[in-house]
Design an enzyme around this catalytic site. Structure first.
Site, short mmCIF file in Angstrom:
data_model
loop_
_atom_site.label_atom_id
_atom_site.label_comp_id
_atom_site.label_asym_id
_atom_site.label_seq_id
_atom_site.Cartn_x
_atom_site.Cartn_y
_atom_site.Cartn_z
N ALA A 64 0.87 -1.18 0.00
CA ALA A 64 0.00 0.00 0.00
C ALA A 64 0.90 1.23 0.00
O ALA A 64 2.07 1.16 0.43
CB ALA A 64 -0.90 -0.02 1.23
N GLU A 112 -0.77 -9.33 -0.22
CA GLU A 112 -2.21 -9.48 0.06
C GLU A 112 -3.01 -9.55 -1.25
O GLU A 112 -3.98 -10.31 -1.35
CB GLU A 112 -2.68 -8.32 0.94
CG GLU A 112 -2.10 -8.41 2.36
CD GLU A 112 -2.28 -7.13 3.16
OE1 GLU A 112 -2.00 -6.02 2.62
OE2 GLU A 112 -2.69 -7.21 4.33
#
Ligand code: CAA
Length: 259
Positions: A64, A112
């Site tokens: 992220a 992820e």
């Protein structure tokens, strides 16, 4: 979409996360484009398998976006986690089978993202990890949940608590990826696997995905009932009739029609 490129090749599609200057880090714009990707693929009945990879030679997705996260409040942090989780969950339950072709760093949100795909294969240059606790946060796009389910709770805890990265061979050993390829062979291998899937009866393939994903959430008694219903749903489809007729008539089946 500018942050995710989508290329259709017959009955398969290749999506490339395209923010190479930031090693394809997931900011809000990339997440929005990933959400759009899921909707496009869901609506396109010609796409029978989807490959997801990262642009450039260095990274699949390096996590992220740390710049965007650095000043978030508690409420904004939770909302950012929800944004990623909603998109990754939509990808996970997308009826079309998905293959992550991991071509380099798959850290934090990158690891992820790969875990939200059905199948993971990687290059020998790939590096995996959940570095979040080293930054003062937890994994936030499903890492605490999917890693523990995919490898084992003990191995997931080790990777997450230590924040140590692992290389491709270790990812293979712990079952995080199914196969490792020389970097220059990865995309051909991913596309070949996608094409193999795409040649099989799409209604049956999608029913298998649903049976495995939803069955894993159930006790065995309910899970086998789910399987029976999905098994039954394949009968009387044109592809089931053709597939079984071809076997009995000792001929190759006609290309499946997704009907
Ligand atoms: N967010 C924002 N920018 C990132 C980024 C990230 N996650 N990862 C890399 N970048 C940017 C760098 O800032 C750099 O930008 P500039 O050229 O403008 O300085 C560019 O990408 C290239 O990166 P590096 O110069 O750092 O490249 P390197 O080869 O020296 O190192 C790396 C590569 C080891 C992957 C390193 O970039 C790195 O450690 N990145 C961060 C990895 C990380 O911690 N990811 C987890 C984020 S938290 C998260 O994902 C939370 C969650 O679960 C939702």
């Amino acid at each position: 979409m500018t942050n995710v490129l989508l290329e259709k090749k017959g009955n398969i599609a290749v999506a490339t996360i395209n923010r190479p200057k930031a090693l394809n880090a997931l900011n809000s714009e990339v997440l929005a484009d990933l959400g759009e990707l899921v909707e496009i693929v869901k609506a396109d009945s010609e796409i029978r398998a989807l490959v997801i990879t990262g642009s450039g030679e260095k990274a699949f997705v390096a996590g992220a976006d740390i710049g965007e996260m650095s000043t978030l409040t508690v409420a904004e942090g939770e909302a950012f986690g929800k944004k990623g989780n909603d998109v990754f969950r939509a990808l996970e339950v997308l009826p079309v089978p998905t293959i992550a072709a991991i071509n380099g760093f798959a850290l934090g949100g990158g690891c992820e993202l790969s875990m939200s795909c059905d199948i993971r294969i990687c290059s020998d240059t790939a590096v995996f990890g959940q570095p979040e606790v080293g930054l003062g946060i937890t994994p936030g796009f499903g890492g605490t949940q999917r890693l523990a389910r995919l490898v084992s709770p003990g191995m997931a805890k080790q990777l997450i608590y230590t924040a140590k990265n692992i290389k491709a061979d270790e990812a293979l050993r712990i079952g995080l990826v199914n196969a490792v390829y020389p970097a220059e062979e990865l995309m051909a291998a991913a596309e070949k696997m996608a094409e193999t899937i795409a040649k099989n009866a799409p209604i049956a393939v999608r029913a298998c995905k649903k049976a495995i994903n939803e069955g894993l959430e159930l006790g065995m008694d309910d899970a086998i009932v789910l399987e029976e219903k999905l098994f039954g749903s394949c009968f009387e489809t044109a592809d089931q009739v053709e597939g079984m007729s071809a076997f009995l008539e000792k001929r190759k089946h006609e290309p499946y029609q997704n009907k």
